[in-house]
Design an enzyme around this catalytic site. Structure first.
Site, PDB file in Angstrom:
ATOM      1  CE  LYS A 296      19.651   5.193  12.254  1.00 35.28           C
ATOM      2  NZ  LYS A 296      20.247   5.467  10.916  1.00 35.28           N
TER       3      LYS A 296
ATOM      4  CE  LYS B 160      21.875  12.341   7.201  1.00 40.58           C
ATOM      5  NZ  LYS B 160      21.185  11.107   6.770  1.00 40.58           N
TER       6      LYS B 160
END
Length: 288
Positions: free
Chosen positions: A240, A172
């Site tokens: 984030k 990811k």
């Protein structure tokens, strides 16, 4: 059909859990806001629970999609956490994008409790979740993945084991690194076309058919040109994720200069009041 629980009913989790129910799985949901859980049950059936532990009791698979490391710890650990309610042999599937550190920590806690653990972050955004067309990258044992994958298929376009626990999160990170540079390049291209007095739609129609083409170009150029940034995955969440990527890059000795630069550009967007705009809002720095 599996007995499942789904923890976290945000813009991603709500439709993902809905696809599980539509596929015939038995689903119990938990959300920190009980009203969201009640709304889900009203639309999809199934049941809601007051705590992650109650939702997880008796479940073969517990799926989770929350916000960040701390959110994930809260739903997994403690007397009301999911791990406390899961039976030995059940599998926990984490769809949240989190750090490698918390993945390692929770996978260890799961192993000590006799629970399987698959880190399975997703890509495809809100539209992918709603359409059941997410790209899902998984880390875990072959046995745990093989149990989870047929159920995950309810909302997946592709679901692949990338390696042992942690490999899903690392994959990811690759995804977010690639997207960051791509969206910035697309933003610069569209802003350049505007300043050159070109018809943006015509430009995209031509260049999208060649080597410059991308999903972002085809699906986001028009809304970017109009300054519409309401497509789900927010700048706050992207920062984030990029912080996780940059930290991992430092640990691995992998240079990420473009990622670091684009992260600062997203910081500029936040300063413009765009923290909840979607990630295509990078163009706003160049056109407003």
């Amino acid at each position: 059909m599996a007995k499942t629980a789904f923890l976290g009913l945000g813009v991603m989790g709500f439709p993902m859990a809905g696809h599980l129910a539509a596929a015939g799985h038995q689903v119990t949901v938990f959300n920190r806001s009980p009203a969201k859980a009640e709304a889900w049950v009203g639309r999809h059936g199934g049941a809601s629970a007051a705590t992650p532990r109650e939702a997880a009791q008796g479940a073969d698979l517990v799926m989770c999609c929350v916000g960040n490391d701390d959110d994930l710890r809260q739903v997994c650990l403690g007397p009301d956490g999911a791990f406390a309610g899961m039976a030995q042999g059940a599998v926990f599937v984490d769809h949240t994008t989190v750090s490698a550190k918390v993945t390692e920590e929770l996978a260890q806690a799961a192993a000590e409790a006799g629970i399987g653990y698959v880190d399975a972050p997703v890509s495809g955004g809100q539209a992918g979740a709603e359409n059941g067309q997410l790209s899902i990258m998984c880390g875990g044992t072959v046995a745990d993945f093989d149990r989870a994958a047929p159920v995950i298929d309810a909302y997946a376009k592709i679901c692949r084991r990338m390696g042992d626990v942690g490999a899903g999160q690392m994959t990811k990170m690759c995804n977010q690194i690639a997207i960051a540079g791509l969206v910035q390049a697309l933003s610069e291209s569209l802003a350049f076309a505007q300043k050159a007095g070109l018809d943006v739609a015509d430009v995209v129609e031509v260049i999208s058919q060649g080597a410059a083409g991308s999903w972002q170009m085809v699906n986001r150029h028009a809304t970017m040109h109009r300054g519409e940034f309401e497509h789900g995955f927010a700048v706050d969440w992207m920062r984030k994720d990029l912080a996780i990527c940059l930290q991992a890059g430092d640990q691995l000795g992998a240079a990420l200069p473009v990622t670091a630069l684009v992260d600062q550009f997203y910081k500029d967007v936040q300063a413009m009041g765009g923290g909840r705009w979607d990630t295509s809002s990078l163009i706003a720095r160049l056109t407003r």
